[in-house]
Scaffold this active site. Structure first.
Site, PDB file in Angstrom:
ATOM      1  CG  ASP A  62      -2.046   0.982   1.153  1.00  0.00           C
ATOM      2  OD1 ASP A  62      -2.079   1.766   0.201  1.00  0.00           O
ATOM      3  OD2 ASP A  62      -2.913   0.956   2.044  1.00  0.00           O
ATOM      4  CG  ASP A  63       0.122   4.904  -0.128  1.00  0.00           C
ATOM      5  OD1 ASP A  63      -0.652   4.642  -1.057  1.00  0.00           O
ATOM      6  OD2 ASP A  63      -0.128   5.736   0.769  1.00  0.00           O
ATOM      7  CB  CYS A  98      -5.659   3.587  -2.056  1.00  0.00           C
ATOM      8  SG  CYS A  98      -4.208   4.113  -1.128  1.00  0.00           S
ATOM      9  CG  ASP A 333      -2.085   0.926  -3.397  1.00  0.00           C
ATOM     10  OD1 ASP A 333      -0.928   1.354  -3.206  1.00  0.00           O
ATOM     11  OD2 ASP A 333      -2.998   1.066  -2.564  1.00  0.00           O
ATOM     12  CG  ASN A 334      -0.807   4.629  -4.626  1.00  0.00           C
ATOM     13  OD1 ASN A 334      -1.924   4.265  -4.295  1.00  0.00           O
ATOM     14  ND2 ASN A 334       0.058   5.129  -3.754  1.00  0.00           N
TER      15      ASN A 334
END
Length: 567
Positions: A62-63, A98, A333-334
């Protein structure tokens, strides 16, 4: 760390599986064979003839950035996945946020086709509409219903999952045999999980509650007590390295001498960029720099537990005799930024540090120690995993492509040269009393667009931070062309071969003919769906451009119109 059992009774390994309450039983062998014949999952691309269909594991961070060294702490992950398979050096997300990005992973679609535009229910994040229209067509739903896979989910799903207005924690999306989903956004302690639709609260005791470790243990539990008669798909979605950046106790003193990278675009003014970038205060204050350095360090600390999770998974797959028949994907996700163009911390922007992500894959038929420069996006994950299962992309509505041929080392492969990146800016119709300089004296547009202001009142998002880009990579060109949906129709163009840090916006100096082609290609991609998202790009041999399409009936240059679903 205690295990969260998959069922009230824990059978011996290899014995009959006890399904969670409310979960339908897997199809009987005759029915399963019929489903496979009808669904087209017998022509398995990823398995040798006569062998079992491959298993698939997807680990989603996540991130986690790629550009700023986000993979550095994950030494075991790089050794166990990257060095044993393929690392993609040009992996992108279609939206640097997200929920839209995760929706693209699940559906294989660009945001303008799945209509998730931000992290709110109003933005279609885990909304009733999403549940009704998109969830039945996600690739896990296809794997389960058409290919007979056991499907397991653990971790963060979508940011608004569990919202009372969208079914609460009792909602279990179609396609999942086992469901261990986090309520709403990433946390490490004091969270609630949906265990197959039933809420379970966790506190702040590290030994039983630290979420990354809980996810590791329920995943190992699944591997030990699943059915051995069907292949499986696992998606493990960790909270790390998302805020609040709470590291496990044993890692809280790691990386004390590490600071955010001082690369060429760190702590400089975003000259010739959109107003949101230009408003950042340069140079940043010492307090801002200390804040982002601390955030950077803590992000790395949280990733050490993810590294442990990956190691445990690989070792358990090997112990169970399943590693050689399992594909393992690792991605995020990014991306993220920490001080680039004097923006303290966040994602959402169009630049490489926010849209580029790590992607590592190992599995049957993938040679070790490979690096691929091919341009891939997270809309390709679903098509690739379905291809591994033997399901044809032509039977879906997905925009992405299967990169299984790349993993297998196919020669003379025709591949894309561009991907679409699109984002809808967010804002609030109020001012922030803690930032008096951003008050009615500045601009009504600015006032109406403030979303969240980080240290020193630097704004990271705005209503008119709505943009779309074509990210192009070919043998001769490495370009990014972007348009903003604002009164200026502001344009940013970067030649990343000459300018990898995206310092110089060349929109006003680039060849006008090329600019026109990129503008038209952007319009085409923004309105694409399914196969039309896979048409030749500007620098592909099969590309055809009619300059007359660039003009309206009145002779003025035509500009790309943003989809109503993105406004």
């Amino acid at each position: 760390m205690r295990f969260l059992s998959l069922a009230p009774d824990r059978p011996r390994r290899g014995g009959p599986r006890h399904l969670p309450s409310g979960s339908p039983a897997p199809p009987s062998p005759p029915l399963l064979l019929l489903l496979l014949l009808l669904g087209g999952c017998l022509g398995v691309s990823g398995a040798a003839k006569g062998s079992r269909r491959p298993n698939v594991v997807l680990v989603l961070a996540d991130d986690q950035d790629e550009v700023l060294g986000g993979m550095t702490p994950l030494k075991k992950t790089k050794a166990l996945i990257g060095e044993m398979g393929m690392t993609f050096s040009s992996a992108y997300v279609p939206s640097a946020l997200c929920c839209p990005s995760r929706a693209s992973i699940l559906t294989g679609k660009y945001p303008h086709n799945h209509h998730v535009v931000n992290n709110t229910l109003e933005g279609n994040c885990s909304s009733k509409s999403w549940q009704k229209i998109q969830e039945p067509n996600t690739f896990p739903a296809i794997l389960r219903s058409m290919c007979g896979y056991q499907t397991f989910f653990a971790g963060k799903y979508l940011n608004e999952y569990g919202a009372p207005d969208a079914g609460g924690l009792g909602h279990v999306p179609l396609g999942w045999s086992y469901w261990y989903a986090l309520e709403k956004n990433s946390k490490y302690y004091n969270y609630t999980l949906s265990i197959n639709g039933k809420a379970r609260k966790h506190g702040e005791n590290y030994s039983v509650d630290y979420l990354t470790d809980v996810l590791a243990n329920v995943s190992l539990d699944f591997l030990d007590y699943k059915s051995n008669s069907e292949p499986f798909f696992m998606m493990i979605s960790t909270p790390a390295p998302h805020s609040p950046w709470t590291a496990a106790p044993q890692y809280q003193n790691a990386f004390q001498n590490i600071f955010a990278p001082r690369n060429k675009n760190f702590n400089i003014h975003g000259t010739n960029k959109h107003w949101l970038i230009r408003q950042a205060k340069t140079p940043m204050t010492n307090s801002s720099i200390q804040f982002l350095d601390n955030a950077f360090r803590k992000r790395w600390q949280t990733l050490l537990s993810v590294d442990d999770l990956v190691e445990k998974l690989v070792k358990r797959l090997e112990f169970n005799g399943e590693l050689n028949n399992t594909y393992i994907f690792y991605t995020s996700d990014n991306g993220y930024h920490t001080g680039q163009f004097s923006l303290p911390i966040d994602k959402r922007q169009l630049y490489e540090f926010d849209i580029k992500v790590p992607l590592l894959v190992r599995g049957p038929g993938i040679k070790p120690n490979q690096t691929s420069k091919m341009l891939v996006a997270n809309i390709d994950l679903g098509p690739t995993i379905l291809d591994i299962a033997g399901y044809s992309l032509n039977k879906t509505q997905m925009d992405g492509m299967s990169f299984l041929p790349i993993l297998k080392g196919a020669s003379n492969l025709t591949w894309r040269s561009d991907v679409l990146v699109e984002y809808q800016g967010e804002g609030r119709n109020v001012t922030d009393p803690t930032c008096p300089s951003l008050s009615p004296g500045v601009s009504l547009t600015f006032l109406m667009s403030l979303q969240q202001c980080f240290p020193d009142c630097v704004c990271e998002d705005a209503y008119n931070n709505t943009y779309a880009c074509v990210r192009t990579m070919s043998e001769l060109w490495n370009l990014q062309y972007c348009e903003f949906d604002d009164q200026e129709v502001f344009v940013e163009v970067y030649n990343l071969t000459a300018d990898p840090h995206q310092l110089n916006n060349i929109a006003k100096s680039i060849d006008p003919e090329l600019l026109g082609k990129m503008n038209y290609r952007l319009m085409m991609l923004q309105s694409c769906s399914g196969p039309t998202c896979r048409t030749p790009g500007v620098f592909d041999p099969g590309y055809r451009f009619d300059p007359r399409l660039m003009f309206s009936n009145h002779g003025s240059v035509r500009t790309r119109r943003f989809s109503k679903h993105l406004l």
